[in-house]
Design a protein around this motif. Structure first.
Motif: not given
Length: 434
Positions: A33, A36-37, A41, A43-44
């Motif tokens: 997390i 990716c932050e 992000n 993944q979105y």
């Protein structure tokens, strides 16, 4: 850094499961997390499919990617581990991510690596998500690394979840019962996102049903919607006739992944494609029929009953646990040969005694080891095998074993290399008989 220096940094600086086993497994999603932050992000920024399971998840992932590619979509594919090239883990339409991207990503994230000390797998997941977002894929097929609930991939919000099956593997991390392992893998279920289950038994079905009810998602048991009515094994292809229980329609599929165990996977894949088609994806029956005969060509899948040499036949299979070896035994019943040679190496944290007990007794064995710290040394494997009546010589590495076996084998013999993904990955191709 050069690409070689970057890969060396990733392999040596980060805890890597293939090298050290359970010590590299991070039982939470915090690092993923955080990574990716820091990357915005990614993944979105693309749609995805999430695939878990003890066996078959790699094959199902590649088949689903082939279907999307055939349907005209720019398709990402994240799988693990790799056999020869690290970049095999991160592909778009069958092409590995670029070396330049691996270097650029690693240099960008290096300060955060030094700060939070993530695992190798956590970094590769973040890398894959970044590549797919950067390249604007239409869909990405994401294979779970280990388990599901706490796997680094479990931060996506997929179009569909798939669980291929539950077997006894990685018990030291996932639990010692089928129900416990099922609970971990069912952790990929998301509220409102349908989940296709490939195989189940009463013990695992109870777990799936309970968790699906808890997270309010629909379960589809593939074996209840479709079944195989006939199949043949011809010219290294599976030719399968499948019936849809609802419509009673029968359709033929040809599959270039010839392992008999793919009969279970193809039902899962067909149902998953049907579910996606009902959501508007171009994954109907004709797309599936066109994709499955060319999975290896489209996605570059290797190591699943892969024939790399003829006369004698040399076959690679990454089967390494009880279910995987049972599937190999089933396959052997359909393949003609004069003598069977099995070159085998395993890693220390597998249920080695169980595997050795179900291996064919009529084979000539050749014990070796992958060149990783997790590998069980060949002499120890030989001693354990001797206790269950399996005998043979030891070799320093798989290629030394293969060279010797090719020198003594008859043209009608079959040489099988199995027991470890890492062992299969070290086989040098092409090979030649001296």
């Amino acid at each position: 850094m050069t690409y070689a220096e970057t890969i060396d940094y990733l392999f040596t600086r980060l805890p890597m499961f293939s090298r050290i086993g359970a010590a590299a497994y991070k039982k939470d999603l915090t690092n993923t997390i955080r990574l990716c932050e820091a990357l915005g992000n990614p993944q979105y920024q693309f749609k995805s499919i999430h695939i878990a399971g003890t066996n078959g998840k790699g094959s199902v992932s590649h088949m689903m990617a082939a279907i999307f590619q055939t349907g005209g979509y720019k398709t990402g594919l994240y799988t693990s581990p790799h056999l020869k090239d690290f970049r095999e883990r991160i592909k778009i339409n069958g092409e590995m991510c670029s070396e330049a991207f691996v270097i650029r990503f690693t240099e960008k994230i290096q300060p955060l690596i030094e700060e939070i000390e993530p695992s190798f797998f956590e970094i590769t997941v973040a890398m894959a998500f970044s590549w797919f977002a950067e390249q604007k894929v239409d869909i990405a097929v994401i294979e779970v690394g280990l388990g599901g609930r706490l796997d680094s991939t479990n931060i996506i919000h997929p179009e569909l979840s798939i669980i291929t099956n539950i077997g006894m593997d990685h018990m030291n991390m996932l639990g010692n019962t089928l129900s416990a392992i099922a609970g971990e893998k069912a952790g990929i279920m998301k509220m409102g996102i349908p989940c296709v289950i490939g195989e189940s038994v009463p013990e695992t079905k109870r777990v799936f049903d309970h968790i699906a009810e808890k997270v309010q998602t629909a379960l589809i048991y593939a074996a209840e919607t479709k079944s195989i009515v006939n199949w043949t094994y011809e010219h290294h292809q599976l030719i399968v006739t499948m019936i849809d229980h609802a419509s009673q329609e029968q359709r033929e599929y040809r599959l270039d992944l010839p392992g008999i165990y793919q009969l279970k996977n193809i039902i899962t894949v067909a149902e998953a494609a049907s579910q996606l088609a009902s959501k508007g994806w171009n994954t109907g029956v004709h797309i599936v029929q066109n994709a499955l005969p060319q999975v290896k060509k489209l996605t570059g899948l290797h190591g699943r009953w892969e024939i790399i040499h003829e006369n004698p036949a040399v076959i690679l299979d990454v089967g390494h646990n009880e279910d995987g070896i049972k599937a190999i035994n089933q396959q052997l019943a359909y393949v003609p040969y004069e003598h069977l040679h099995i070159i085998i190496g395993m890693v220390k944290d597998k249920d080695i005694d169980t595997v050795l007990n179900i291996l064919p007794k009529n084979a000539h064995y050749h014990f070796t080891q992958a060149q990783i710290p997790r590998a069980l040394d060949a002499v120890s494997l030989q001693h354990q095998a001797n206790r269950v009546g399996l005998t043979g010589d030891c070799y320093a590495d798989v290629n030394a074993a293969l060279k010797q076996v090719l020198a003594i084998a008859d043209p009608k013999d079959l040489i099988l290399i199995c027991g470890s993904v890492f062992l299969v990955g070290e086989v040098m191709i092409p090979i030649a008989k001296d």
